[in-house]
Design a protein around this motif. Sequence first.
Motif, PDB file in Angstrom:
ATOM      1  N   GLY A  60     -10.430  -6.004 -12.586  1.00 35.75           N
ATOM      2  CA  GLY A  60     -10.774  -4.647 -12.194  1.00 35.75           C
ATOM      3  C   GLY A  60     -11.607  -4.559 -10.932  1.00 35.75           C
ATOM      4  O   GLY A  60     -12.004  -3.454 -10.547  1.00 35.75           O
ATOM      5  N   TYR A  61     -11.868  -5.691 -10.304  1.00 34.60           N
ATOM      6  CA  TYR A  61     -12.679  -5.691  -9.074  1.00 34.60           C
ATOM      7  C   TYR A  61     -11.978  -6.561  -8.045  1.00 34.60           C
ATOM      8  O   TYR A  61     -12.284  -7.727  -7.869  1.00 34.60           O
ATOM      9  N   ARG A  62     -11.003  -5.945  -7.372  1.00 30.47           N
ATOM     10  CA  ARG A  62     -10.180  -6.717  -6.442  1.00 30.47           C
ATOM     11  C   ARG A  62      -9.564  -5.792  -5.403  1.00 30.47           C
ATOM     12  O   ARG A  62      -9.654  -4.568  -5.486  1.00 30.47           O
ATOM     13  N   VAL A  63      -8.895  -6.419  -4.432  1.00 28.64           N
ATOM     14  CA  VAL A  63      -8.063  -5.695  -3.472  1.00 28.64           C
ATOM     15  C   VAL A  63      -6.613  -6.055  -3.787  1.00 28.64           C
ATOM     16  O   VAL A  63      -6.256  -7.236  -3.820  1.00 28.64           O
ATOM     17  N   TYR A  64      -5.795  -5.030  -4.029  1.00 31.57           N
ATOM     18  CA  TYR A  64      -4.391  -5.247  -4.388  1.00 31.57           C
ATOM     19  C   TYR A  64      -3.482  -4.578  -3.349  1.00 31.57           C
ATOM     20  O   TYR A  64      -3.844  -3.534  -2.779  1.00 31.57           O
ATOM     21  N   PRO A  65      -2.285  -5.129  -3.141  1.00 32.39           N
ATOM     22  CA  PRO A  65      -1.300  -4.387  -2.344  1.00 32.39           C
ATOM     23  C   PRO A  65      -0.708  -3.262  -3.186  1.00 32.39           C
ATOM     24  O   PRO A  65      -0.536  -3.403  -4.406  1.00 32.39           O
ATOM     25  N   CYS A  66      -0.431  -2.136  -2.542  1.00 27.35           N
ATOM     26  CA  CYS A  66       0.288  -1.054  -3.213  1.00 27.35           C
ATOM     27  C   CYS A  66       1.569  -0.774  -2.425  1.00 27.35           C
ATOM     28  O   CYS A  66       1.879  -1.493  -1.468  1.00 27.35           O
ATOM     29  N   LYS A  67       2.284   0.262  -2.777  1.00 28.10           N
ATOM     30  CA  LYS A  67       3.608   0.487  -2.211  1.00 28.10           C
ATOM     31  C   LYS A  67       3.579   0.699  -0.700  1.00 28.10           C
ATOM     32  O   LYS A  67       4.480   0.260   0.022  1.00 28.10           O
ATOM     33  N   ASP A  68       2.523   1.369  -0.211  1.00 28.01           N
ATOM     34  CA  ASP A  68       2.468   1.661   1.223  1.00 28.01           C
ATOM     35  C   ASP A  68       1.101   1.323   1.826  1.00 28.01           C
ATOM     36  O   ASP A  68       0.643   1.959   2.749  1.00 28.01           O
ATOM     37  N   GLY A  69       0.451   0.302   1.276  1.00 26.35           N
ATOM     38  CA  GLY A  69      -0.842  -0.107   1.826  1.00 26.35           C
ATOM     39  C   GLY A  69      -1.590  -1.021   0.882  1.00 26.35           C
ATOM     40  O   GLY A  69      -1.013  -1.917   0.269  1.00 26.35           O
ATOM     41  N   ARG A  70      -2.870  -0.756   0.751  1.00 26.39           N
ATOM     42  CA  ARG A  70      -3.737  -1.553  -0.123  1.00 26.39           C
ATOM     43  C   ARG A  70      -4.601  -0.623  -0.947  1.00 26.39           C
ATOM     44  O   ARG A  70      -4.804   0.530  -0.598  1.00 26.39           O
ATOM     45  N   VAL A  71      -5.129  -1.176  -2.039  1.00 17.98           N
ATOM     46  CA  VAL A  71      -6.059  -0.411  -2.855  1.00 17.98           C
ATOM     47  C   VAL A  71      -7.222  -1.326  -3.241  1.00 17.98           C
ATOM     48  O   VAL A  71      -7.025  -2.454  -3.680  1.00 17.98           O
TER      49      VAL A  71
END
Length: 308
Positions: free
Chosen positions: A234-245
């Motif tokens: 729950g404490y991370r940087v993830y790729p999403c469909k059109d960027g990062r979250v």
Amino acid sequence: MSLPRPRSPLRALRGVRVLSLALNLPGPAALMRLRAMGATCTKLEPPATAKPGTSGDPMGQYNPAAYAALHVGVKVLTADLKTDAGQKRLHTELARTQVLLTSFRPSALAKLGLGWKALHARYPSLSVVAIVGAPGVRAEEPGHDLTYLAEAGLVPGLALPATLFADMAGSLMASEAVLQAALHQNERYSGSGDPHPRGVYLEVALSEAAHYLALPRTWGLTQPTGAVGGAHAGYRVYPCKDGRVTVAALEPHFAASLCQAAGVVASDLRAMFAPATHEAIAAFFRAQTREQLDRLTVAQDIPLHTLP
């Protein structure tokens, strides 16, 4: 219910006169903070050598916009301290100053007649906040923000750090030191009735500022195995469909909201460290757009922020 009105700044340093000889970033950034706290701030700069009519502070040469922002409300004077005229101007200012801010090596200050002993003998009530690279006997060593961060373990790869962490943390410590000096002087004045309380010398080392910022890493918090170093799903940087979250669902109720949104079963805190949880949350984010996630953070009260 109406929200309370924002308070006006306290201006805790109103009436305190600060003179700065500090160039580049840490000193001017500290002066910016002190000005915001109500101090009367004056800066004495060397004459410009690269381009007449500009600032003698290197910051004024390589980033005029940053220099301008740092010096709003600061009275900037010019003086060559290696000349009699420059020394005269300096001491005219020192005679009405409560705190002097410097960023020279001790040997350079001594050559200018500005060592602590000499200053204290001439101006007993003057306090000095000296910004140095490293503390004590290491104050003569050359260095800059990048080398101090590297020493503290904050340059893990080949990429440059995102900002000048040591310089900015050092500026906060320097403004804190000025507050300490002002409190000390007020305490002495109120306790003894002496209208001229004795000044103090305080040293702020940028390397120590870097090590202070590095404490969470030293404790293991931001190491890869730490909860805020990537081990907690729950404490991370993830790729999403059109960027990062960026997601910071660390507390149990935030983690539970995240897992519910992602359709992940996490029975307890340990489940947030499980590879299967990481994979499931990563898959969920990959299928979401930034717009969808921006709506999710409001609807489900999840601390996240999307990035391009």
